[in-house]
Scaffold this motif. Structure first.
Motif, PDB file in Angstrom:
ATOM      1  N   PRO A 140      -3.216  -4.278  13.532  1.00  0.00           N
ATOM      2  CA  PRO A 140      -3.429  -4.406  12.091  1.00  0.00           C
ATOM      3  C   PRO A 140      -4.907  -4.368  11.734  1.00  0.00           C
ATOM      4  N   VAL A 141      -5.175  -4.101  10.464  1.00  0.00           N
ATOM      5  CA  VAL A 141      -6.567  -4.133   9.996  1.00  0.00           C
ATOM      6  C   VAL A 141      -6.956  -5.538   9.576  1.00  0.00           C
ATOM      7  N   GLN A 142      -5.964  -6.378   9.287  1.00  0.00           N
ATOM      8  CA  GLN A 142      -6.263  -7.782   9.012  1.00  0.00           C
ATOM      9  C   GLN A 142      -5.011  -8.617   9.247  1.00  0.00           C
ATOM     10  N   LEU A 143      -5.242  -9.880   9.608  1.00  0.00           N
ATOM     11  CA  LEU A 143      -4.172 -10.838   9.824  1.00  0.00           C
ATOM     12  C   LEU A 143      -4.402 -12.006   8.881  1.00  0.00           C
ATOM     13  N   VAL A 144      -3.389 -12.304   8.083  1.00  0.00           N
ATOM     14  CA  VAL A 144      -3.476 -13.402   7.125  1.00  0.00           C
ATOM     15  C   VAL A 144      -2.453 -14.462   7.520  1.00  0.00           C
ATOM     16  N   LEU A 145      -2.934 -15.661   7.820  1.00  0.00           N
ATOM     17  CA  LEU A 145      -2.065 -16.791   8.141  1.00  0.00           C
ATOM     18  C   LEU A 145      -2.131 -17.757   6.966  1.00  0.00           C
ATOM     19  N   ASN A 169      -5.960  -8.217  -1.250  1.00  0.00           N
ATOM     20  CA  ASN A 169      -5.689  -6.790  -1.429  1.00  0.00           C
ATOM     21  C   ASN A 169      -6.984  -6.027  -1.699  1.00  0.00           C
ATOM     22  N   GLU A 170      -7.823  -6.566  -2.574  1.00  0.00           N
ATOM     23  CA  GLU A 170      -9.096  -5.910  -2.891  1.00  0.00           C
ATOM     24  C   GLU A 170      -9.999  -5.854  -1.656  1.00  0.00           C
ATOM     25  N   ALA A 171      -9.971  -6.897  -0.849  1.00  0.00           N
ATOM     26  CA  ALA A 171     -10.794  -6.921   0.359  1.00  0.00           C
ATOM     27  C   ALA A 171     -10.362  -5.836   1.328  1.00  0.00           C
ATOM     28  N   GLU A 172      -9.055  -5.614   1.425  1.00  0.00           N
ATOM     29  CA  GLU A 172      -8.588  -4.563   2.331  1.00  0.00           C
ATOM     30  C   GLU A 172      -8.942  -3.184   1.812  1.00  0.00           C
ATOM     31  N   ILE A 173      -8.820  -2.985   0.507  1.00  0.00           N
ATOM     32  CA  ILE A 173      -9.196  -1.697  -0.099  1.00  0.00           C
ATOM     33  C   ILE A 173     -10.678  -1.424   0.153  1.00  0.00           C
ATOM     34  N   ALA A 174     -11.509  -2.463   0.011  1.00  0.00           N
ATOM     35  CA  ALA A 174     -12.938  -2.306   0.258  1.00  0.00           C
ATOM     36  C   ALA A 174     -13.207  -1.950   1.714  1.00  0.00           C
TER      37      ALA A 174
END
Length: 224
Positions: free
Chosen positions: A138-143, A216-221
């Motif tokens: 993944p590009v990021q993991l959110v717990l 969501n915005e952080a991933e788009i960036a």
């Protein structure tokens, strides 16, 4: 005579919900795992504003394989990813299930598709265990209001988390996650070489629309 325990693999139909149209135009996929006693149909609704704002985003909400009545023998139904009973077999089952789901979905998306994984409460441990055996990164993991499993093999955890952006999210009034528990999570990640991002919001053991929008915005960036 003592009964002998055996296991028999069987075919099982799993249920998941999807927001957005999956196609070669899909450039981002979020896999979101609900918490204990929740159903994916209701959990996924929190992510609808993200998909409404971005037609290249698809959100997948798999549901735990075990369902039960939340109170007594009738009324509202919830789902769980596992219990302590036969836990290793249940973990293997949901890992196989989630791997199969992504094997079906990702080939239908754009070649450059990125995947964000978010686990809420019990779903946080679920996705953490899954990702150690997943066939993508993944590009990021959110717990969110949950923890990376403390029983995870340290070397396996370090390999998974190497250079993986991790965000820990928790309400300031969460009934299940104390400040001490959140700090313990931060310390764990630091020991494996990861500095997690901490996001707080005023609220209890729930999702939060504003924080979801920020993630969501952080991933788009990041994609830019």
């Amino acid at each position: 005579m003592t009964a002998q325990e055996h296991h028999l693999p069987v075919v099982r139909t799993a249920r998941y919900y999807q927001l957005g149209e999956l196609s070669t135009a899909t450039r981002r996929v979020w896999v979101v795992a609900h918490g204990y006693g929740q159903l994916a149909a209701y959990f996924v609704r929190h992510f609808a504003p993200l998909v409404d704002a971005d037609p290249t985003l698809v959100v997948l909400a798999p549901e735990g394989l075990s369902r039960f009545y939340l109170q007594g023998t009738g009324g509202r139904v919830g789902a769980t990813w596992m219990t302590r009973e036969d836990r290793l077999v249940e973990i293997n089952d949901y890992v196989a299930y989630l791997n199969q789901l992504l094997a079906v979905v990702l080939p239908q998306a754009a070649p450059e598709v990125t995947v964000t994984v978010l686990g809420f409460s019990q779903g946080a441990a679920t996705v953490s265990r899954w990702l150690t055996q997943a066939r993508f990164r993944p590009v990021q993991l959110v717990l969110w209001a949950g923890a990376f499993p403390p029983d995870m093999d340290f070397a396996v955890a370090a390999h998974l988390l190497r250079e993986l952006p991790v965000t820990l999210v928790c309400g300031t009034e969460d009934e299940y996650v104390t400040e001490e528990a959140l700090e313990q999570q931060r310390s764990f990640f630091r020991r494996v070489g990861v500095e997690p991002t901490i996001r707080r919001f005023v609220g209890k053991h729930t999702l939060n629309a504003a924080v979801l929008a920020e993630l969501n915005e952080a991933e788009i960036a990041f994609r830019r």
